[in-house]
Design a protein around this motif. Sequence first.
Motif: not given
Length: 617
Positions: A292-293, A309-314, A345-350
């Motif tokens: 997260s950091t 753009a990062a949010l759109d890819i997410r 990866q963060y969203d998958f772990l979450d």
Amino acid sequence: MPAFAVEKQNDYTDELVEKALSLNLHEDKYWHILMHYEKGFFGFKSQIDEPSFFFSENGKRDPKAELEASIRAFFSNENIENRPDVCQYIARYDWLLKCLEPDPSKIEILTCDPVDRINPLKAYLVFPTGSINSPASMFGHTFVNVKTTNRNDLLSHAVNYAARTEETNGVAFAFGALMGTYKGDYSVLPYYKKILEYTDMDRRDIWEYELNLDEVELRKMVRHIREMEKVNIDYYFFDDNCAYNILYLLDAARPSLDLVGKSWIFTIPSDTVIDAFDKGVITGKSYRPSKSTKIRQKIKSMDDRMKKAALDIREGIISATEIDTVTKDKNDKIRLLDLSTEMLQYDFLDGKKDKSEYSKRLVEILRERSKLGKAEAGLYDFPLPKSPDTYHRPKRVSLGGGVDSDGNGFYELGLRFAYNDVSDPDYPVESGTQIQFGNTRLRYDIEKDEVGVEQVDIIDLLSLSPRDDFFKPWSWNFRTGFKKELVGNDNEIDGFRRELFWKNTGGIGLSKLLADRMLVYGLAQAEFDTDNALDHGWAAGSGFMTGIIWQVADPYKISVEGTSMWFGLGDTHDSQSIKTTHRLRLSRNVHLGIDAEKIFAFDVDRAEVSAKLDLFF
């Protein structure tokens, strides 16, 4: 065995016991370290609760009896087949060998090949930072990493002490840990598993502190680790915890450190780091940011167009193959795809992405990323945050005084066992964390010539986690304790008096960073108060709390907080207050504080201004 031989061996064992007593080995500091003896009002007591750890029935409380029983167990040839497994007791066995120097012609000298084959090269004190959202880890954690001849550092050995429990409810765990209902033990596992646990799963940064232990000291530490592995110790949140028990490993390596002996009342993980740093046993440090950091660091380096753009890819609005429609710059593409990988990866772990979606999109992003090659040097050179060893110590004594709106003066003495508050300049404003235990203030009223309790916070927690487009945490607070409050009194000439209420407050809301050094927040709150001065003896109500925290400069922080509560049950009344605090760090463990507060309750308003000197220890 012939009778004369048995008698001879008995005589020799007695001789070793007599030698040990003549050397006063039962009083030796190192014997007390190895056996985890602590001296109290009623003599010695080992913190170890595993009966099989002791050879004497009185070994838990009698260092002398345990020393004699250990010598007879280790060095008797009467029943060779019943001699203890030397590997299980390798630290004290090796120490007794060195101290007693037994004659190998009279007694078989045992060895432990599995431990002897370990070749430690370096040891590190590791500090994963705290997480206020987990009661078990709000103060952080400490463990030891022992690097051996294995070339891969992540395959080195993490030596951890923790409570042994399957409890997943944070409140239930905290209660059990406070009551000592859990067993704790040392465990050894690959370091990479701890890295995964903290940086990826728990989203906690890690600081690694290299210890300047020589080869002999490292081997002594390894032997104590082996002897303590899986040995039961009752776990208590504030004393027999991870921080305190890790101190024994450092003292076992270098007894002159005397870190266990220097601990006072209770020890928390930051104590371990600061104590080791102050003792000069730390020679260097390194930083491992959590996932997260890393995401937050990358986001800070982007403009609004790149963030979108990062949010759109997410969210899958655009794919990684369409990155040319966003930017033509190679470095921007690298940063965008790296950030997308981290977020996925963060969203998958979450638990926000299922495995099939995660795998498909990850492969797509990595394929596009591989076309760009390595990132340029310096692309991800983010500034290091302040390390825990630079913070003040967690315990605090405060000396101060002030004056109220009627011109009456007062002096105050404060004591807090832990840890920090949101106005503390040592902690970055974006952390928004306040953890206080036992925060107590005594006040001497000059006009009345009397001393009284002004405040006792049993526990005071505040988590102001900033919310943005990428992370959407809730902010919350919880507080229980005693505090003097205004109470209306028509029989008094001045129309009011102050009484010590038992106050219980909790709330939830949102926080947001306005700039790198400014945080605003607002929380809806509920409160339940009790005191005989209230109608029916209690009052319950709701309201809100809002505020702003500004890190003006590194050593100087200002906060302003306002609360408004409406009590509709029990004693019906309103209460409003506004308070501003100024904190200035004069030195690492000396801070200056200035507070001003105005309170309105029971149709009475009152203000006071005070100054204090905070001394941390």
